[in-house]
Scaffold this motif. Structure first.
Motif, short mmCIF file in Angstrom:
data_model
loop_
_atom_site.label_atom_id
_atom_site.label_comp_id
_atom_site.label_asym_id
_atom_site.label_seq_id
_atom_site.Cartn_x
_atom_site.Cartn_y
_atom_site.Cartn_z
N ARG A 162 0.83 -1.22 0.00
CA ARG A 162 0.00 0.00 0.00
C ARG A 162 0.86 1.26 0.00
NH1 ARG A 162 -2.63 -3.23 3.81
NH2 ARG A 162 -1.94 -1.94 5.57
N LEU A 163 1.96 1.21 0.75
CA LEU A 163 2.85 2.36 0.82
C LEU A 163 3.48 2.63 -0.55
CD1 LEU A 163 5.34 2.93 3.79
CD2 LEU A 163 5.66 3.94 1.54
N VAL A 164 3.92 1.57 -1.22
CA VAL A 164 4.51 1.72 -2.55
C VAL A 164 3.48 2.26 -3.53
CG1 VAL A 164 5.54 0.49 -4.50
CG2 VAL A 164 6.28 -0.02 -2.17
N ASN A 187 1.07 4.25 -2.82
CA ASN A 187 0.96 5.68 -2.55
C ASN A 187 2.10 6.45 -3.20
OD1 ASN A 187 -1.32 5.15 -1.04
ND2 ASN A 187 -0.28 5.28 0.94
N LEU A 188 3.33 5.92 -3.05
CA LEU A 188 4.49 6.58 -3.64
C LEU A 188 4.40 6.64 -5.16
CD1 LEU A 188 7.32 4.97 -1.47
CD2 LEU A 188 6.77 7.41 -1.54
N ALA A 189 3.83 5.57 -5.75
CA ALA A 189 3.76 5.47 -7.21
C ALA A 189 2.88 6.55 -7.82
CB ALA A 189 3.26 4.09 -7.62
N ARG A 190 2.04 7.18 -7.00
CA ARG A 190 1.23 8.28 -7.54
C ARG A 190 2.09 9.46 -7.96
NH1 ARG A 190 -2.11 7.42 -2.72
NH2 ARG A 190 -1.24 9.37 -1.92
N ASP A 191 3.23 9.62 -7.30
CA ASP A 191 4.08 10.78 -7.55
C ASP A 191 5.49 10.45 -8.02
OD1 ASP A 191 2.06 12.61 -6.72
OD2 ASP A 191 2.55 12.17 -4.63
N TYR A 192 5.90 9.17 -7.88
CA TYR A 192 7.27 8.81 -8.22
C TYR A 192 7.30 7.56 -9.10
CZ TYR A 192 8.46 12.02 -4.46
OH TYR A 192 8.58 13.13 -3.67
N ASP A 193 8.35 7.42 -9.85
CA ASP A 193 8.53 6.27 -10.74
C ASP A 193 9.06 5.09 -9.94
OD1 ASP A 193 8.90 4.55 -12.86
OD2 ASP A 193 10.83 5.44 -13.47
N TRP A 235 6.09 -2.02 -7.28
CA TRP A 235 6.30 -3.10 -6.31
C TRP A 235 7.45 -4.00 -6.73
CZ3 TRP A 235 5.84 -3.99 -1.55
CH2 TRP A 235 5.76 -5.27 -1.01
N GLU A 236 7.59 -4.23 -8.04
CA GLU A 236 8.68 -5.07 -8.54
C GLU A 236 10.05 -4.47 -8.22
OE1 GLU A 236 6.00 -4.13 -10.28
OE2 GLU A 236 4.99 -6.08 -10.22
N SER A 252 4.56 11.44 6.84
CA SER A 252 4.46 11.58 5.39
C SER A 252 3.06 11.20 4.90
CB SER A 252 5.49 10.68 4.70
OG SER A 252 5.20 10.52 3.33
N PRO A 253 2.55 11.87 3.87
CA PRO A 253 1.24 11.49 3.31
C PRO A 253 1.24 10.12 2.66
CG PRO A 253 2.31 13.12 1.91
CD PRO A 253 3.12 13.04 3.18
N TYR A 254 2.42 9.56 2.39
CA TYR A 254 2.51 8.24 1.77
C TYR A 254 2.50 7.11 2.81
CZ TYR A 254 4.35 11.27 -1.92
OH TYR A 254 4.52 12.27 -2.83
#
Length: 285
Positions: free
Chosen positions: A111-113, A115-121, A124-125, A167-169
């Motif tokens: 879930r954390l990843v 969240n991060l994927a919304r703003d960063y490249d 999960w892989e 952090s929001p993530y």
């Protein structure tokens, strides 16, 4: 008279790739031996899967090993880590606690990843690529993926920003209360020691007194994260209750700046842990 089979220096807080360290359990034992340690403990987060490999390596190197773990707990939303030594790995209550923490940590990391994927490249892989073997994925692996992708330069930067609880993530995970953890460790014949208890905030004295009444064995007082003011209070509490006092590095390999042997535990305190632990036996040289 002390146990002649126990020798120092002793570092009782070491992590391997079975949780969030960067080296296999056998490599951690070799690194500890090269650093001059003669008594050590493997304390991976909420798991015992590294015990056998670490035991074989320690025995071959002529070291004493105290099998252990670092049990995740929470008090009013704040993380509290409880080191557990010489417990029975088959004890049901403690085993269920650690299994639930591991299971929840996997879902939480995904879930954390996300969240991060919304703003960063990052995907999960990318995080799974940072894991060694079957180690449970946690925030250190996410930090390593962020480093590999060039998003941050260090774990410290990742934990201070994107992976920080503010952090929001961030996504919280299950953890028992410190009281439940201490009781489960005691039921498993283990010895419980609060890790870096004066680091990121200290448990109220009343809570510490409750844990001591429930069977808390000691406090990790010599640790780089503990504040000087906190250490003074902890030493007073330890003296008043005749608690075990330890010092350790909290080594994670290349993942953190902590170096093996930067803080150590006296032979006397190691002997007290061995005398009190009834769930499993230390590995002798």
């Amino acid at each position: 008279m002390g146990d002649p089979r126990v020798s120092g220096p002793a570092d009782l807080h070491l992590h391997s790739a079975c949780s969030d360290g960067t080296e296999a359990p056998s490599q951690v034992m070799v690194a500890a031996h090269e650093a001059g340690m003669r008594t050590v403990a493997l304390t991976d987060h909420d798991t015992t899967i590294g015990w056998d490999e670490a035991s074989d390596a320690a025995a071959a190197l002529g070291m004493t090993l105290l099998p252990g773990a670092e049990v995740s707990a929470k008090h009013h939303g704040r993380s509290v880590h409880v080191l557990a030594y010489l417990f029975d790995p088959a004890a049901p209550a403690l085993g269920e606690i650690m299994q639930r923490v591991r299971d929840d940590r996997i879902g939480r990391a995904e879930r954390l990843v996300g969240n991060l994927a919304r703003d960063y490249d990052i995907a999960w892989e990318d995080v799974l690529a940072q894991r060694t073997g079957d180690a449970t994925v946690g925030r250190p692996h996410i930090a390593d993926a962020l480093i590999a992708k060039g998003i941050v330069v260090s774990r410290e930067e990742a934990f201070a920003d994107m992976l920080h609880p503010a952090s929001p993530y961030y996504v919280a995970h299950y953890a028992p209360s410190p009281l439940a953890a201490v009781r489960a460790i005691a039921e498993a014949g283990g010895v419980s020691v609060i890790a870096h208890p004066a680091g990121r905030g200290m448990l109220p004295r009343g809570v510490l007194e409750e844990l001591i009444a429930a069977g808390l064995g000691g406090l990790e007082i010599a640790h780089r994260e503990n504040t000087a003011a906190g250490v003074r209070v902890l030493r007073e509490i330890a003296a008043a209750h005749d608690l075990i006092v330890t010092g350790s590095s909290d080594y994670h390999g290349v993942g953190k700046p902590n170096r093996i042997g930067e803080n150590t535990t006296s032979v006397e305190m190691v002997e007290r842990i061995i005398a009190a632990g009834t769930g499993s036996a230390p590995v002798r040289p």
